[in-house]
Design a protein around this motif. Structure first.
Motif, PDB file in Angstrom:
ATOM      1  N   HIS A  65     -38.724  39.008  -9.840  1.00 12.82           N
ATOM      2  CA  HIS A  65     -38.643  38.774 -11.280  1.00 12.82           C
ATOM      3  C   HIS A  65     -37.577  39.647 -11.951  1.00 12.82           C
ATOM      4  CE1 HIS A  65     -39.842  37.589 -15.267  1.00 12.82           C
ATOM      5  NE2 HIS A  65     -39.958  38.865 -15.617  1.00 12.82           N
ATOM      6  N   GLY A  70     -34.748  36.279 -10.839  1.00 11.41           N
ATOM      7  CA  GLY A  70     -34.699  35.729 -12.186  1.00 11.41           C
ATOM      8  C   GLY A  70     -36.090  35.555 -12.756  1.00 11.41           C
ATOM      9  N   ASP A  71     -36.178  34.742 -13.802  1.00 11.13           N
ATOM     10  CA  ASP A  71     -37.448  34.520 -14.490  1.00 11.13           C
ATOM     11  C   ASP A  71     -38.454  33.851 -13.553  1.00 11.13           C
ATOM     12  OD1 ASP A  71     -38.733  34.342 -17.382  1.00 11.13           O
ATOM     13  OD2 ASP A  71     -39.162  32.466 -16.302  1.00 11.13           O
ATOM     14  N   ARG A  72     -39.511  34.596 -13.206  1.00 10.83           N
ATOM     15  CA  ARG A  72     -40.454  34.107 -12.190  1.00 10.83           C
ATOM     16  C   ARG A  72     -41.055  32.754 -12.552  1.00 10.83           C
ATOM     17  NH1 ARG A  72     -42.976  36.499  -7.960  1.00 10.83           N
ATOM     18  NH2 ARG A  72     -42.344  38.567  -8.626  1.00 10.83           N
ATOM     19  N   GLU A  73     -41.425  32.613 -13.834  1.00 12.67           N
ATOM     20  CA  GLU A  73     -42.100  31.385 -14.258  1.00 12.67           C
ATOM     21  C   GLU A  73     -41.199  30.159 -14.057  1.00 12.67           C
ATOM     22  OE1 GLU A  73     -44.222  29.959 -18.348  1.00 12.67           O
ATOM     23  OE2 GLU A  73     -44.049  32.132 -17.983  1.00 12.67           O
ATOM     24  N   GLN A  74     -39.961  30.299 -14.534  1.00 16.78           N
ATOM     25  CA  GLN A  74     -39.016  29.176 -14.405  1.00 16.78           C
ATOM     26  C   GLN A  74     -38.732  28.854 -12.942  1.00 16.78           C
ATOM     27  OE1 GLN A  74     -35.401  28.931 -16.875  1.00 16.78           O
ATOM     28  NE2 GLN A  74     -36.174  30.691 -18.005  1.00 16.78           N
ATOM     29  N   SER A 109     -36.125  39.831 -16.150  1.00 16.54           N
ATOM     30  CA  SER A 109     -36.457  39.232 -17.453  1.00 16.54           C
ATOM     31  C   SER A 109     -35.238  38.814 -18.276  1.00 16.54           C
ATOM     32  CB  SER A 109     -37.301  40.224 -18.262  1.00 16.54           C
ATOM     33  OG  SER A 109     -36.529  41.399 -18.491  1.00 16.54           O
ATOM     34  N   GLU A 110     -34.061  39.346 -17.928  1.00 21.47           N
ATOM     35  CA  GLU A 110     -32.882  39.053 -18.749  1.00 21.47           C
ATOM     36  C   GLU A 110     -31.863  38.207 -17.983  1.00 21.47           C
ATOM     37  OE1 GLU A 110     -31.943  42.692 -21.622  1.00 21.47           O
ATOM     38  OE2 GLU A 110     -32.342  43.359 -19.556  1.00 21.47           O
ATOM     39  N   MET A 160     -30.330  32.799 -12.087  1.00 20.40           N
ATOM     40  CA  MET A 160     -30.145  32.473 -13.501  1.00 20.40           C
ATOM     41  C   MET A 160     -28.682  32.267 -13.917  1.00 20.40           C
ATOM     42  SD  MET A 160     -33.353  32.572 -13.949  1.00 20.40           S
ATOM     43  CE  MET A 160     -33.587  32.240 -15.694  1.00 20.40           C
ATOM     44  N   SER A 209     -31.385  42.237 -16.070  1.00 23.99           N
ATOM     45  CA  SER A 209     -30.828  40.892 -15.859  1.00 23.99           C
ATOM     46  C   SER A 209     -30.851  40.580 -14.366  1.00 23.99           C
ATOM     47  CB  SER A 209     -29.398  40.838 -16.384  1.00 23.99           C
ATOM     48  OG  SER A 209     -28.601  41.776 -15.685  1.00 23.99           O
ATOM     49  N   SER A 210     -30.861  39.278 -14.058  1.00 22.37           N
ATOM     50  CA  SER A 210     -30.885  38.864 -12.644  1.00 22.37           C
ATOM     51  C   SER A 210     -29.699  39.450 -11.885  1.00 22.37           C
ATOM     52  CB  SER A 210     -30.886  37.336 -12.546  1.00 22.37           C
ATOM     53  OG  SER A 210     -29.815  36.789 -13.299  1.00 22.37           O
TER      54      SER A 210
END
Lengths: 343, 343
Positions: free
Chosen positions: A59, A36-40, A61-62, A8, A80-81
């Motif tokens: 994952h 980082g954000d798994r979905e992205q 989330s921040e 991220m 955060s990542s």
């Protein structure tokens, strides 16, 4: 080996970071964990063919942004990542961590979460300094410590030497002190005192290096305080770009010049390639207890790929262990000298 | 006006110095006094046609060389061309003194023999910083003071501003502080404190300037300590030469490239001219009680000629008087602030 990648951080994350990871995974046998954000990250990964055994997502989330205050963001953004990556490294869930994010937060997080190597007062950033037509030097400190003592510069020189040997693969690297005159006794109080420390050290110290000599690659490891290092690095960048822009402008004025320039296209590309930072890999943060690599904030996929591949020896060659042992020797020799002074 | 010229200082003295004086004398109405060994200077002069009313010799039997210790040589070589020149300036036998000799001795001699302007703790050297395709900046301090306090940098900024206005002829010059980040609060303790002083000053302060921006000419007066100034200046020189050498090498590899380069000859000359220091005149030593101009040690006749001609306003425009009055105002405002702090 498990390579941890902050998915991220940086201007082009997660797109270019993920793409860079995929490219790297095709050339190495090690495993890459994108944090980082798994979905992205999954969405980006779905654009490519890759070996799922080699790329994994963790994952977080921040995100710590470039505007976040370094120390505060490390303390507050626990998910955060960057912080997750540092914690994973600490817990042995990975061997090296790369990030293109907030440099200050990366430095602060490394120091707070991983701690520094005993004997290292100040971790530093070592940057590859491209030398035209020759092998690159490294510059330590490239900007982490605006204010330094002479012993800090001795630390930088020691760590830079080990990194040059083990990661860049240059045996017996020479160390030069960035200064405003070549003779002993030149400079400010910091460089004068550092000259003495480096002269007495076990390093291959070749003396003071004037700024005029730096672009010619006169030594392997360039040592200076972070203020000077930042000036050297950014001025080099600025000069290279401004000269090349001017050359380009001049070479496209008029028909004859344009024709001449067409005949030189290949050569002009060669010249540009000399300044292509993406070829050189990432900048190590030296002095913390685990391998951290800072990528340029605007890294594209190719730069991320190179950073991953060229960063592997930082973990594999036990650079941290070697630096620790070297720092013990430095501490002993400094103590001996203090005792000698007292006697 | 009487222009005093050290005929013996520098790598190409007295040959190129005398030739430069002859060339300058054809373009100006002022008188030039060449100081040094009468026999040698007369021999050189005999090679040229010149107006004997405009060129005069003042004999001096000794020479301060580049290897001489600055302070010692000023004290011991009383009949050196440099000391004689400084004494003449002090006695009103001339209006400005130029030398291509030992920089340290010139600085020390200026301070010891002429004294400093009240309110100036540290005289400084201001160097023209060539900006590609734009008007040049000046850089103060370019290397005289390796260690500085924030008030010294305020002095440099004030003197640089006056010089830029009166000698280079740029009204309302902008002042930038060389630093490692653009935001307020960036840098080391010196630049942080200097930022505050410059912000409160009457100067046109435009804030911090990162080294990357320097080659683009982002402000008229670049202010920094002499250590940083020397690094900036010499790295700029080194980068320009190394890039141009590399371009030259690349452009002469192979027949097609050679042909292309031939078509670009005029443009390549234009680019080289941008880095031709001999066009820019000499570097003023600011802060002593009379106008001193330091020429590059390897100056050829053209550089000497330009230094003489471009240096005239330094004496004619009463730059020293204006700096003195500005320094009084600076001292008052600093006092006001101290009082305010106490209240």
């Amino acid at each position: 080996m498990r390579i941890l990648l902050d998915g991220m951080g940086g201007d082009n994350a997660p797109q270019e970071t993920v793409k860079g990871a995929v490219l790297a995974s095709k050339e190495i046998s090690d495993q890459i964990v994108i944090i980082g954000d798994r979905e992205q990250i999954e969405k980006e990964l779905s654009n490519y063919k890759y070996d799922p055994e080699k790329i994994e997502i963790r994952h977080a989330s921040e995100v710590i942004t470039g505007e976040d205050s370094p120390v505060k963001s490390i303390r507050r953004k626990k998910d955060s990542s960057l912080v997750v990556g540092l914690e994973m490294l600490k817990e042995g869930e990975g061997d090296v961590l790369l990030s293109a994010g907030n440099t200050g937060a990366f430095m602060a997080g490394g120091t707070l979460i991983l701690g520094t190597i005993p004997g290292v007062e100040r971790p530093a950033i070592a940057t590859i300094y491209p030398v035209i037509g020759k092998e690159a030097s490294i510059l330590v400190d490239a900007g982490a410590n605006a204010e330094c003592r002479a012993v800090n510069l001795l630390e930088f020189a020691t760590m830079g030497t080990v990194y040059m040997q083990k990661v860049i693969g240059r045996p017996n690297p020479s160390v030069g002190l960035v200064n405003i005159g070549t003779e002993e006794g030149k400079g400010n109080s910091l460089t004068k005192e550092t000259f003495q420390l480096l002269s007495k050290s076990r390093l291959k110290f070749v003396g003071n290096v004037e700024a005029r000599e730096i672009p010619y690659g006169v030594c392997d490891v360039l040592v200076c305080d972070g203020f000077t290092g930042n000036i050297v690095l950014k001025l080099t960048e600025g000069m290279a770009f401004s000269i090349m822009n001017f050359v380009k402008r001049k070479f496209t004025e008029g028909v004859v010049a344009k024709l001449g320039a067409t005949m030189l296209l290949g050569k002009i590309k060669d010249i540009k390639a000399e300044f292509d930072y993406s070829e050189y890999g990432a900048a190590p943060i030296l002095g913390v207890r685990a391998p951290l690599l800072k990528m340029h904030g605007s890294s594209k996929a190719k730069a991320v790929k190179n950073a991953i591949i060229k960063g592997i020896p930082y973990a594999k060659e036990d650079v941290i262990g070697i630096i620790s042992r070297e720092m013990e020797k430095v501490a002993e020799s400094l103590e001996d000298e203090e005792n000698a002074d007292i006697e």
